[in-house]
Design a protein around this motif. Structure first.
Motif, PDB file in Angstrom:
ATOM      1  N   UNK A 112       1.157  -3.066  -1.164  1.00 44.22           N
ATOM      2  CA  UNK A 112      -0.119  -3.508  -1.718  1.00 44.22           C
ATOM      3  C   UNK A 112      -0.099  -5.027  -1.685  1.00 44.22           C
ATOM      4  N   UNK A 113      -1.139  -5.628  -1.116  1.00 42.63           N
ATOM      5  CA  UNK A 113      -1.181  -7.080  -0.987  1.00 42.63           C
ATOM      6  C   UNK A 113      -2.582  -7.573  -1.323  1.00 42.63           C
ATOM      7  N   UNK A 114      -2.650  -8.809  -1.778  1.00 45.55           N
ATOM      8  CA  UNK A 114      -3.936  -9.425  -2.115  1.00 45.55           C
ATOM      9  C   UNK A 114      -4.128 -10.696  -1.309  1.00 45.55           C
ATOM     10  N   UNK A 115      -5.391 -10.987  -1.013  1.00 48.16           N
ATOM     11  CA  UNK A 115      -5.748 -12.210  -0.323  1.00 48.16           C
ATOM     12  C   UNK A 115      -6.725 -12.980  -1.196  1.00 48.16           C
ATOM     13  N   UNK A 118      -5.348  -5.215   0.303  1.00 47.76           N
ATOM     14  CA  UNK A 118      -4.934  -4.380   1.431  1.00 47.76           C
ATOM     15  C   UNK A 118      -3.841  -3.449   0.919  1.00 47.76           C
ATOM     16  N   UNK A 119      -3.986  -2.166   1.216  1.00 51.83           N
ATOM     17  CA  UNK A 119      -3.000  -1.183   0.774  1.00 51.83           C
ATOM     18  C   UNK A 119      -2.536  -0.346   1.960  1.00 51.83           C
ATOM     19  N   UNK A 120      -1.261  -0.044   1.993  1.00 48.54           N
ATOM     20  CA  UNK A 120      -0.717   0.970   2.886  1.00 48.54           C
ATOM     21  C   UNK A 120      -0.289   2.124   1.993  1.00 48.54           C
ATOM     22  N   UNK A 121      -0.863   3.273   2.242  1.00 49.25           N
ATOM     23  CA  UNK A 121      -0.645   4.447   1.394  1.00 49.25           C
ATOM     24  C   UNK A 121      -0.166   5.591   2.277  1.00 49.25           C
ATOM     25  N   UNK A 122       0.726   6.410   1.732  1.00 47.04           N
ATOM     26  CA  UNK A 122       1.242   7.567   2.466  1.00 47.04           C
ATOM     27  C   UNK A 122       1.124   8.807   1.595  1.00 47.04           C
TER      28      UNK A 122
END
Length: 108
Positions: free
Chosen positions: A40-43, A53-57
């Protein structure tokens, strides 16, 4: 079969903190559906970029479907609509990080 997603989120003007609060709540439900946040990242959202932005599985598509239908998540629709202007969701495959080969050493 695992399902991996990249989720891009744009906050409504002045609602960046509300986006974070909402996402904290719904992402806490992932584990009950075989899901997890990989990253999980923020800009700063500059130049029209997403705020988060999230990468989820998920272990399976069934788990993803159950998460999307979870009544606790859908009950927060008003909170979501107040905080989030736009969402884009993309299926992705993770790739291994390649190491860069060392430059050849000159021999004389």
């Amino acid at each position: 079969m695992a399902v991996r997603l990249c989720c891009l989120l744009w906050a409504r003007p002045g609602a960046a903190e509300a986006l974070i609060v909402y996402e904290d709540k719904v992402l806490a439900l992932l584990g009950e559906h075989g899901g997890r946040v990989l990253q999980r990242a923020r800009t700063d959202g500059a130049e029209g970029g997403p705020d988060e932005i999230q990468l989820i599985e998920f272990d399976s598509g069934t788990g993803f479907d159950a998460f999307m239908a979870d009544e606790r998540r859908t009950a927060l629709a008003g909170e979501r609509d107040a905080a989030i202007a736009r969402t884009e969701l993309y299926p992705v495959e993770l790739v291994e990080q390649r190491s860069h080969p060392a430059s050849p050493v000159a021999t004389e």
